[in-house]
Write a protein that holds these residues in place. Structure first.
Motif, PDB file in Angstrom:
ATOM      1  N   THR A 164      31.162  16.599 -48.830  1.00 35.71           N
ATOM      2  CA  THR A 164      29.706  16.457 -48.799  1.00 35.71           C
ATOM      3  C   THR A 164      29.045  17.721 -49.330  1.00 35.71           C
ATOM      4  O   THR A 164      29.275  18.801 -48.801  1.00 35.71           O
ATOM      5  CB  THR A 164      29.214  16.208 -47.360  1.00 35.71           C
ATOM      6  OG1 THR A 164      29.947  15.126 -46.801  1.00 35.71           O
ATOM      7  CG2 THR A 164      27.728  15.893 -47.350  1.00 35.71           C
ATOM      8  N   ARG A 165      28.230  17.565 -50.366  1.00 39.04           N
ATOM      9  CA  ARG A 165      27.531  18.721 -50.911  1.00 39.04           C
ATOM     10  C   ARG A 165      26.198  18.897 -50.181  1.00 39.04           C
ATOM     11  O   ARG A 165      25.322  18.038 -50.227  1.00 39.04           O
ATOM     12  CB  ARG A 165      27.285  18.556 -52.410  1.00 39.04           C
ATOM     13  CG  ARG A 165      28.560  18.628 -53.245  1.00 39.04           C
ATOM     14  CD  ARG A 165      28.238  18.723 -54.745  1.00 39.04           C
ATOM     15  NE  ARG A 165      27.428  19.886 -55.053  1.00 39.04           N
ATOM     16  CZ  ARG A 165      27.905  21.124 -55.203  1.00 39.04           C
ATOM     17  NH1 ARG A 165      29.193  21.350 -55.049  1.00 39.04           N
ATOM     18  NH2 ARG A 165      27.101  22.123 -55.494  1.00 39.04           N
ATOM     19  N   ILE A 166      26.099  20.019 -49.474  1.00 34.75           N
ATOM     20  CA  ILE A 166      24.850  20.364 -48.789  1.00 34.75           C
ATOM     21  C   ILE A 166      24.509  21.790 -49.204  1.00 34.75           C
ATOM     22  O   ILE A 166      24.878  22.760 -48.521  1.00 34.75           O
ATOM     23  CB  ILE A 166      25.000  20.267 -47.256  1.00 34.75           C
ATOM     24  CG1 ILE A 166      25.658  18.930 -46.855  1.00 34.75           C
ATOM     25  CG2 ILE A 166      23.643  20.416 -46.570  1.00 34.75           C
ATOM     26  CD1 ILE A 166      25.901  18.797 -45.369  1.00 34.75           C
ATOM     27  N   PRO A 167      23.852  21.953 -50.350  1.00 38.94           N
ATOM     28  CA  PRO A 167      23.616  23.308 -50.894  1.00 38.94           C
ATOM     29  C   PRO A 167      22.952  24.250 -49.902  1.00 38.94           C
ATOM     30  O   PRO A 167      23.321  25.421 -49.809  1.00 38.94           O
ATOM     31  CB  PRO A 167      22.710  23.043 -52.105  1.00 38.94           C
ATOM     32  CG  PRO A 167      23.022  21.624 -52.504  1.00 38.94           C
ATOM     33  CD  PRO A 167      23.306  20.900 -51.219  1.00 38.94           C
ATOM     34  N   GLU A 168      21.973  23.738 -49.132  1.00 44.03           N
ATOM     35  CA  GLU A 168      21.263  24.620 -48.198  1.00 44.03           C
ATOM     36  C   GLU A 168      22.209  25.132 -47.114  1.00 44.03           C
ATOM     37  O   GLU A 168      22.155  26.306 -46.736  1.00 44.03           O
ATOM     38  CB  GLU A 168      20.088  23.869 -47.549  1.00 44.03           C
ATOM     39  CG  GLU A 168      19.022  23.402 -48.535  1.00 44.03           C
ATOM     40  CD  GLU A 168      19.383  22.095 -49.219  1.00 44.03           C
ATOM     41  OE1 GLU A 168      20.454  21.527 -48.896  1.00 44.03           O
ATOM     42  OE2 GLU A 168      18.607  21.650 -50.080  1.00 44.03           O
ATOM     43  N   TYR A 169      23.075  24.247 -46.619  1.00 45.98           N
ATOM     44  CA  TYR A 169      24.008  24.653 -45.568  1.00 45.98           C
ATOM     45  C   TYR A 169      25.040  25.635 -46.119  1.00 45.98           C
ATOM     46  O   TYR A 169      25.367  26.643 -45.478  1.00 45.98           O
ATOM     47  CB  TYR A 169      24.705  23.430 -44.980  1.00 45.98           C
ATOM     48  CG  TYR A 169      25.655  23.750 -43.845  1.00 45.98           C
ATOM     49  CD1 TYR A 169      25.173  24.053 -42.580  1.00 45.98           C
ATOM     50  CD2 TYR A 169      27.031  23.757 -44.035  1.00 45.98           C
ATOM     51  CE1 TYR A 169      26.028  24.359 -41.533  1.00 45.98           C
ATOM     52  CE2 TYR A 169      27.901  24.057 -42.992  1.00 45.98           C
ATOM     53  CZ  TYR A 169      27.397  24.351 -41.751  1.00 45.98           C
ATOM     54  OH  TYR A 169      28.255  24.666 -40.726  1.00 45.98           O
ATOM     55  N   SER A 170      25.566  25.351 -47.323  1.00 44.65           N
ATOM     56  CA  SER A 170      26.529  26.257 -47.946  1.00 44.65           C
ATOM     57  C   SER A 170      25.918  27.642 -48.142  1.00 44.65           C
ATOM     58  O   SER A 170      26.578  28.663 -47.919  1.00 44.65           O
ATOM     59  CB  SER A 170      26.991  25.698 -49.298  1.00 44.65           C
ATOM     60  OG  SER A 170      27.682  24.481 -49.133  1.00 44.65           O
ATOM     61  N   GLU A 171      24.653  27.671 -48.520  1.00 40.96           N
ATOM     62  CA  GLU A 171      23.980  28.952 -48.718  1.00 40.96           C
ATOM     63  C   GLU A 171      23.844  29.692 -47.391  1.00 40.96           C
ATOM     64  O   GLU A 171      23.984  30.917 -47.343  1.00 40.96           O
ATOM     65  CB  GLU A 171      22.609  28.712 -49.342  1.00 40.96           C
ATOM     66  CG  GLU A 171      21.876  29.995 -49.711  1.00 40.96           C
ATOM     67  CD  GLU A 171      20.565  29.734 -50.438  1.00 40.96           C
ATOM     68  OE1 GLU A 171      19.777  30.674 -50.572  1.00 40.96           O
ATOM     69  OE2 GLU A 171      20.336  28.580 -50.854  1.00 40.96           O
ATOM     70  N   THR A 172      23.602  28.950 -46.317  1.00 42.65           N
ATOM     71  CA  THR A 172      23.497  29.565 -44.995  1.00 42.65           C
ATOM     72  C   THR A 172      24.811  30.215 -44.586  1.00 42.65           C
ATOM     73  O   THR A 172      24.827  31.278 -43.962  1.00 42.65           O
ATOM     74  CB  THR A 172      23.094  28.515 -43.940  1.00 42.65           C
ATOM     75  OG1 THR A 172      21.843  27.941 -44.315  1.00 42.65           O
ATOM     76  CG2 THR A 172      22.949  29.156 -42.569  1.00 42.65           C
ATOM     77  N   LEU A 173      25.933  29.589 -44.936  1.00 43.43           N
ATOM     78  CA  LEU A 173      27.245  30.154 -44.613  1.00 43.43           C
ATOM     79  C   LEU A 173      27.591  31.366 -45.476  1.00 43.43           C
ATOM     80  O   LEU A 173      28.573  32.050 -45.194  1.00 43.43           O
ATOM     81  CB  LEU A 173      28.332  29.086 -44.778  1.00 43.43           C
ATOM     82  CG  LEU A 173      28.355  27.940 -43.766  1.00 43.43           C
ATOM     83  CD1 LEU A 173      29.523  26.998 -44.068  1.00 43.43           C
ATOM     84  CD2 LEU A 173      28.463  28.464 -42.338  1.00 43.43           C
ATOM     85  N   GLY A 174      26.829  31.601 -46.527  1.00 42.74           N
ATOM     86  CA  GLY A 174      27.049  32.780 -47.360  1.00 42.74           C
ATOM     87  C   GLY A 174      28.409  32.784 -48.032  1.00 42.74           C
ATOM     88  O   GLY A 174      28.791  31.824 -48.713  1.00 42.74           O
ATOM     89  N   LEU A 175      29.162  33.862 -47.839  1.00 41.96           N
ATOM     90  CA  LEU A 175      30.468  34.010 -48.478  1.00 41.96           C
ATOM     91  C   LEU A 175      31.419  32.893 -48.076  1.00 41.96           C
ATOM     92  O   LEU A 175      32.159  32.359 -48.904  1.00 41.96           O
ATOM     93  CB  LEU A 175      31.065  35.369 -48.112  1.00 41.96           C
ATOM     94  CG  LEU A 175      32.461  35.688 -48.670  1.00 41.96           C
ATOM     95  CD1 LEU A 175      32.476  35.610 -50.186  1.00 41.96           C
ATOM     96  CD2 LEU A 175      32.906  37.073 -48.190  1.00 41.96           C
ATOM     97  N   LEU A 176      31.408  32.495 -46.808  1.00 42.06           N
ATOM     98  CA  LEU A 176      32.275  31.406 -46.353  1.00 42.06           C
ATOM     99  C   LEU A 176      31.900  30.104 -47.054  1.00 42.06           C
ATOM    100  O   LEU A 176      32.775  29.315 -47.436  1.00 42.06           O
ATOM    101  CB  LEU A 176      32.163  31.242 -44.834  1.00 42.06           C
ATOM    102  CG  LEU A 176      33.024  30.135 -44.208  1.00 42.06           C
ATOM    103  CD1 LEU A 176      34.504  30.357 -44.486  1.00 42.06           C
ATOM    104  CD2 LEU A 176      32.772  30.048 -42.702  1.00 42.06           C
ATOM    105  N   GLY A 177      30.621  29.868 -47.243  1.00 36.77           N
ATOM    106  CA  GLY A 177      30.188  28.672 -47.965  1.00 36.77           C
ATOM    107  C   GLY A 177      30.650  28.671 -49.409  1.00 36.77           C
ATOM    108  O   GLY A 177      31.015  27.624 -49.962  1.00 36.77           O
ATOM    109  N   LYS A 178      30.651  29.834 -50.029  1.00 36.03           N
ATOM    110  CA  LYS A 178      31.129  29.935 -51.413  1.00 36.03           C
ATOM    111  C   LYS A 178      32.623  29.625 -51.475  1.00 36.03           C
ATOM    112  O   LYS A 178      33.089  28.953 -52.408  1.00 36.03           O
ATOM    113  CB  LYS A 178      30.846  31.344 -51.950  1.00 36.03           C
ATOM    114  CG  LYS A 178      31.216  31.542 -53.420  1.00 36.03           C
ATOM    115  CD  LYS A 178      30.822  32.937 -53.890  1.00 36.03           C
ATOM    116  CE  LYS A 178      31.184  33.144 -55.359  1.00 36.03           C
ATOM    117  NZ  LYS A 178      30.804  34.509 -55.836  1.00 36.03           N
ATOM    118  N   MET A 179      33.381  30.096 -50.501  1.00 38.54           N
ATOM    119  CA  MET A 179      34.815  29.801 -50.459  1.00 38.54           C
ATOM    120  C   MET A 179      35.070  28.311 -50.278  1.00 38.54           C
ATOM    121  O   MET A 179      36.106  27.787 -50.705  1.00 38.54           O
ATOM    122  CB  MET A 179      35.470  30.576 -49.314  1.00 38.54           C
ATOM    123  CG  MET A 179      35.495  32.077 -49.502  1.00 38.54           C
ATOM    124  SD  MET A 179      36.141  32.905 -48.015  1.00 38.54           S
ATOM    125  CE  MET A 179      36.197  34.615 -48.576  1.00 38.54           C
ATOM    126  N   ALA A 180      34.129  27.622 -49.625  1.00 38.63           N
ATOM    127  CA  ALA A 180      34.299  26.199 -49.323  1.00 38.63           C
ATOM    128  C   ALA A 180      33.821  25.298 -50.453  1.00 38.63           C
ATOM    129  O   ALA A 180      33.738  24.082 -50.274  1.00 38.63           O
ATOM    130  CB  ALA A 180      33.560  25.846 -48.032  1.00 38.63           C
TER     131      ALA A 180
END
Length: 400
Positions: A45-61
């Protein structure tokens, strides 16, 4: 022993944070020696806002990934073991593609992220791992491109909001500063709530399972987590008061208008508003305490048992100080079936003490007999408690 407690925390923590973005498998087995991958993540599931909130971890995911978190610095052998897991997965996927007669490229293979609290230069250099400062921040060292692997030295990550969710998995001062920054987030921040619940569980496991084995560093970690527990309860109580005020104003105005028609608008509004505020504040506080207790029990023991559910409403009526003491007592229990049974007994004791005095001599037997009732009878009995006298309680729970 403490290492396994921290390992479990890291796996559950990554699972909670990454699950909105895809499928997370904890303890995924691979063939060969049946080695177990700590966390295997597949994005869906692509949730750009949530991925951005996770920062570096979101980028890894952003891609399929294997996360191997270490509580202590990994040695050469442990890193090679992680690489072995990655190569086993690669072999499985290649065989799958051949069976299905489909083409693949390396972009479809998972990336391996080895998360370590610290990493020496000698260790990093021994794998010829180098930083990629054009695309990634400092503290991340990439092995050869075809290996699709990076060593993450958490202590070298810049202490910014982008790295907060990874620094929680650090150690010592790095982890404690991350916890401090976590506490500064809004009390209703969903990620803050998730992280705090898991940190509470980590604290409880450290205290109850291996108190004699705790190192000074872990004792400091426990002390860093404890204030957040009280802070979360206070924030919940403030929300309850705000909700109660809103409900009180609404009910007060309604009641005041009704009384105003009979007694005069001014007097009715005054009396109704006062009574409505009191009732609304109390109702809001009780609703919030019930929600806190339910979420706390669910996070600690999984699904609530039917008998736990019976006690939620009466426990919500406890005074704030008594309610906090009860939560702290439950937080000290082990996270297993024994702890679950002890939690139910604590709930039963608290409810009995709310409505009956002079229980000391009969309390253990009363609790045992109370919990022996079928759920339907238990529910009815708890509902009747406010109307029972001490003598009636003794007769029904002890003498009979």
């Amino acid at each position: 022993m403490t290492r396994f407690i921290h390992d479990l925390f890291a796996k559950e923590y990554l699972e909670e944070l990454l699950s909105p973005l895809g499928t997370v498998n904890i303890g995924r087995d691979v063939t060969s020696e049946v080695r177990e991958i700590d966390v295997y993540f597949t994005p869906s599931t692509r949730i750009p806002e949530y991925s951005e909130t996770l920062g570096l971890l979101g980028k890894m995911a952003n891609t399929t990934a294997i996360f191997e978190p270490f509580r202590n610095p990994a040695n050469v052998s442990e890193i090679c073991s992680c690489l072995g897991k990655l190569l086993d997965v690669r072999g499985e996927l290649e065989r799958k593609f051949r069976r299905e007669n489909t083409r693949y490229d390396d972009a479809q293979l998972p990336k391996l992220w080895i998360l370590m609290p610290t990493a020496s230069k000698a260790l990093v250099d021994s794998f010829n791992a180098i930083p990629d400062t054009e695309n990634w921040m400092q503290g991340i060292y990439f092995l050869g491109e075809s290996l699709r692997t990076a060593i993450v030295a958490i202590h070298q990550l810049p202490e910014t909001p982008d790295t907060l969710w990874l620094r929680i998995l650090g150690k010592g001062g790095v982890q404690q500063r991350a916890i401090s920054q976590l506490s500064a987030l809004a009390t209703d921040d969903p990620l803050r709530i998730i992280a705090l619940e898991l940190l509470y569980r980590l604290q409880s496991n450290l205290v109850t399972d291996v108190p004699q084995e705790l190192e000074p560093e872990e004792r400091e970690l426990i002390m860093a987590i404890a204030p957040l527990f009280r802070e979360q309860i206070q924030a919940a109580e403030q929300r309850a008061r705000a909700k109660g005020l809103e409900q009180g104003l609404e009910r007060g105005l309604e009641r005041g208008l009704e009384q105003g028609l009979e007694q005069g608008l001014e007097q009715g509004l005054e009396q109704g508003l006062e009574q409505g505020l009191e009732q609304g504040l109390e109702r809001g506080r009780q609703e919030q305490q019930r929600l806190i207790l339910e979420n706390f029990l669910r996070a600690r023991f999984g699904e609530l048992s039917p008998k736990m559910t019976v006690f939620l409403s009466p426990i919500s009526k406890l005074a704030a100080a008594e309610f906090t003491v009860l939560l702290l007592a439950i937080s000290m229990l082990t996270v297993d079936e024994t702890g679950r049974e002890s939690a139910v007994k604590l709930l039963a004791e608290s409810v009995l003490k709310m409505f009956v005095t002079n229980l000391e001599d009969i309390l253990p037997q009363a609790v045992t007999n109370l919990l022996a009732l079928p759920v339907a009878e238990l529910t009815l009995f708890v509902e009747q408690l406010p109307q029972l006298s001490d003598a009636e309680l003794r007769e029904r729970l002890v003498d009979s």
